[in-house]
Design an enzyme around this catalytic site. Structure first.
Site, short mmCIF file in Angstrom:
data_model
loop_
_atom_site.label_atom_id
_atom_site.label_comp_id
_atom_site.label_asym_id
_atom_site.label_seq_id
_atom_site.Cartn_x
_atom_site.Cartn_y
_atom_site.Cartn_z
N CYS A 16 66.72 33.83 49.76
CA CYS A 16 67.07 34.88 48.78
C CYS A 16 68.48 35.39 49.04
O CYS A 16 69.27 35.58 48.10
CB CYS A 16 66.11 36.08 48.90
SG CYS A 16 64.42 35.71 48.45
N CYS A 76 64.10 37.40 53.47
CA CYS A 76 64.07 36.02 52.97
C CYS A 76 65.46 35.39 53.01
O CYS A 76 66.35 35.79 52.25
CB CYS A 76 63.49 36.03 51.55
SG CYS A 76 63.81 34.56 50.57
#
Ligand SMILES: [Zn+2]
Length: 144
Positions: free
Chosen positions: A71, A68
């Site tokens: 993230c 991600c």
């Protein structure tokens, strides 16, 4: 006499009893001798999650995954928040890919997700990353 707080060790999740006025003095774990309150976010997983949610300091969880991008972009901000909030709020990271069943139980639909626990219970949740100051302001609104 300073009030004693129960705080799980960031390393081994053992509960330590620490006087409130010594939280800032890098107390060591009575079990594993690591710093109970590290300066950096610690790792949460299926095995330690329930124990790490306990204790008298709130716990902020960053649910993330290696694939991600947002993230990864958020990780340095979360680390900065951990350093700033040391002794007031504990910050841990939960890899949703390595702990899928737990992430499912937590009802994670998107990442990054932030979940705030107090006394073992979820008290607030935020989907998506925040810059440092809005993050601190959000926590401030939760009494941290
Ligand atoms: Zn320990």
């Amino acid at each position: 006499m300073s009030e004693n707080l129960l705080v799980p060790c960031a390393q081994c999740a053992s509960l330590n009893r620490i006087p409130r006025d010594r939280l800032g003095q890098t107390p060591r774990c009575g079990h594993c001798k690591a710093e109970v309150l590290g300066e950096r976010p610690f790792e949460l997983n299926t095995g330690n999650f329930a124990r790490q949610c306990k204790g008298d300091l709130p716990l902020l969880v960053d649910v993330w995954a290696d694939w991600c991008g947002p993230c990864k972009a958020f990780a340095p901000t979360f680390a900065q928040a951990a350093a700033q909030l040391r002794g007031r709020c504990r910050l841990g990271k939960l890899d949703s890919e390595a702990n899928r069943e737990l992430a499912g139980r937590l009802g994670i639909r998107s990442i990054p997700s932030l979940i705030l626990y107090r006394d073992g219970r979820e008290v607030a949740r935020q989907s998506g990353a925040l810059p440092l100051h809005p993050l601190l302001a959000w926590l401030n609104g939760q009494g941290i």
